[in-house]
Design a protein around this motif. Structure first.
Motif, PDB file in Angstrom:
ATOM      1  N   TYR A  82       0.817  -1.210   0.000  1.00  0.00           N
ATOM      2  CA  TYR A  82       0.000   0.000   0.000  1.00  0.00           C
ATOM      3  C   TYR A  82       0.854   1.264   0.000  1.00  0.00           C
ATOM      4  O   TYR A  82       0.421   2.291  -0.488  1.00  0.00           O
ATOM      5  CB  TYR A  82      -0.933   0.017   1.213  1.00  0.00           C
ATOM      6  CG  TYR A  82      -1.984  -1.067   1.184  1.00  0.00           C
ATOM      7  CD1 TYR A  82      -2.169  -1.866   0.055  1.00  0.00           C
ATOM      8  CD2 TYR A  82      -2.797  -1.317   2.280  1.00  0.00           C
ATOM      9  CE1 TYR A  82      -3.122  -2.870   0.031  1.00  0.00           C
ATOM     10  CE2 TYR A  82      -3.757  -2.309   2.253  1.00  0.00           C
ATOM     11  CZ  TYR A  82      -3.911  -3.087   1.130  1.00  0.00           C
ATOM     12  OH  TYR A  82      -4.859  -4.086   1.109  1.00  0.00           O
ATOM     13  N   VAL A 119      -1.849   2.754  -2.991  1.00  0.00           N
ATOM     14  CA  VAL A 119      -2.552   3.985  -2.633  1.00  0.00           C
ATOM     15  C   VAL A 119      -2.404   5.036  -3.724  1.00  0.00           C
ATOM     16  O   VAL A 119      -3.382   5.704  -4.104  1.00  0.00           O
ATOM     17  CB  VAL A 119      -2.048   4.518  -1.277  1.00  0.00           C
ATOM     18  CG1 VAL A 119      -2.541   5.949  -1.035  1.00  0.00           C
ATOM     19  CG2 VAL A 119      -2.527   3.610  -0.151  1.00  0.00           C
ATOM     20  N   LEU A 171      -9.405   1.255   1.968  1.00  0.00           N
ATOM     21  CA  LEU A 171      -8.115   0.715   2.400  1.00  0.00           C
ATOM     22  C   LEU A 171      -8.257  -0.074   3.692  1.00  0.00           C
ATOM     23  O   LEU A 171      -7.624  -1.132   3.865  1.00  0.00           O
ATOM     24  CB  LEU A 171      -7.102   1.838   2.574  1.00  0.00           C
ATOM     25  CG  LEU A 171      -6.529   2.429   1.281  1.00  0.00           C
ATOM     26  CD1 LEU A 171      -5.763   3.713   1.579  1.00  0.00           C
ATOM     27  CD2 LEU A 171      -5.622   1.423   0.591  1.00  0.00           C
TER      28      LEU A 171
END
Length: 406
Positions: free
Chosen positions: A162, A213, A232
């Motif tokens: 991420y 992300v 997320l």
């Protein structure tokens, strides 16, 4: 249409979900049929769908069986401190409760961000963190493969994908496990996770990088920062605990079932077989909440009212005798199970691939680094978390010949 039996609703909870879920699902099916009336905490009614065909119908018709929790007819009975609110949320701006075209756009954003993950880099990261965890235990000659290994590995890998730094990883592990355990640290864990996600999004808005992300932020469908934070958190929770339980349940199977003994001595082909067997027989995600009927209908001989909650009995459907006519036979490469769901709200395929790489790498590192591993307690004394939702071991004590760190 023949009416199903009408015995009393089944409480969805209690120790039998921990000790003998397979027998419990068989009894439910015998007494109630493929759609079982259940009661949740506070005597809140719902339906548990155990039939393979019926579950296929529910998950395949998002108009009749909606993911929109605002449809629920029981909200006026739900107190603010209801313990299942984290599982059955209201007005949550995440992909879990988005429907229609907006859901499809949201699922595409997540799938595209995960699909761009390099599989070789993913395996490399999984091996790196797995080796670090094994280094901490391999000189000792004994360990708990759940608390010291499986419960720590997936979130570390996901955090790196991420865009989190290695230094942030341990704090995210603690926060996520606190949140999932649902005890006194749950709220603080959830807050730490949310603030960490918000901080990462702010950072990547200013300075994009090659991570999940940044790719989600670059999506042109117009999702705001709060929506991405929520997604997320869903991705982290859904990607960590079921994968950790997939590792733990597979290792337990290899250590206790003679059919998979070869996997402990270098037979890597049987690692994949064991992992697939777990998804059929001992799936980490047992039951999922849920779907809501958008109008009155019939399902499995039951009259379903508009606004009723239907819980998806994934393990019950996997063991439906109309599908698994011989439950003793190995499943081989058959992946027609419900362990990743079905329909437009199923686990995105790239997310399944990420989970499989992390789980398989985690298992293979254990077998490579601890070559004579054996169960340290009688198999029948292993215990499970008493949850009707997720099925995983409390601990998996093993012993092995101490080996040096890498």
């Amino acid at each position: 249409m023949t009416s199903a039996p009408t015995t009393a609703p089944v409480p969805l909870g209690g120790p039998r979900f921990q000790t003998e879920p397979a027998e419990l699902y068989r009894e439910m099916r015998r007494d109630h049929g493929s759609v079982v009336p259940v009661v949740l905490d506070g005597d809140i009614p719902a339906w548990l769908v155990l039939g393979y065909r019926e579950l296929h119908q529910v998950t395949g018709d998002p108009q009749l069986f909606s993911r929109d929790s605002e449809l629920w007819s029981q909200w006026e009975r739900i107190p603010d401190d209801w313990p299942l609110l984290p599982m059955i949320g209201r007005r949550q701006p995440s992909i879990l409760y988005t429907v229609g075209e907006r859901h499809r756009e949201r699922a595409a954003m997540i799938s595209d961000a995960l699909e761009a993950v390099d599989p070789f880099e993913l395996r490399s990261q999984a091996e790196k963190f797995a080796d670090e965890l094994i280094d901490a235990i391999c000189p000792k000659g004994e360990t708990d493969l759940i608390g010291d290994y499986a419960a720590l590995l997936p979130v570390r890998v996901l955090a790196t994908l991420y865009g989190f730094s290695d230094e942030q990883g341990p704090g995210l592990v603690t926060a996520l496990n606190d949140m999932i355990n649902g005890r006194e640290g749950a709220l603080a864990g959830q807050q730490h996770l949310a603030s960490s996600m918000a901080g990462l999004i702010a950072e990547r808005t200013e300075k994009p990088a090659d991570d999940v992300v940044s790719r989600m932020l670059a999506n042109t469908a117009g999702f705001d920062a709060m929506e991405i934070v929520q997604d997320l958190m869903v991705m982290m929770a859904a990607g960590h605990q079921p994968t950790a339980d997939w590792i733990g349940n597979s290792l337990r199977l290899m250590l206790t079932d003679d059919r998979f003994a070869a996997s402990l001595f270098g037979g890597r082909h049987s690692v994949a077989e064991a992992m697939n067997e777990v998804l059929w027989e001992d799936t980490p995600t047992q039951n999922v909440a849920g779907r809501w009927a958008s109008r009155d209908t019939q399902l499995g001989g039951r009259r379903i009212r508009s606004g009723d909650l239907l819980l998806l009995g994934l393990q019950g459907a996997n063991s439906d005798p109309q599908v698994r006519t011989d439950s003793s036979a190995l499943t081989g490469g058959n992946n027609a199970h419900f362990s990743f769901g079905h329909g437009e709200h199923r686990c995105p395929f790239p997310a399944q691939e990420v989970a499989e790489v992390i789980a398989r790498t985690g298992i293979e590192v254990v077998l490579d680094r601890l070559p004579d591993i054996d169960l340290a307690v009688p198999a029948e004394t292993l215990t499970r978390r008493p949850s009707p939702w997720l099925r995983g071991l409390n601990e998996l004590p093993v012993r092995f010949t101490p080996v040096p760190v890498l």
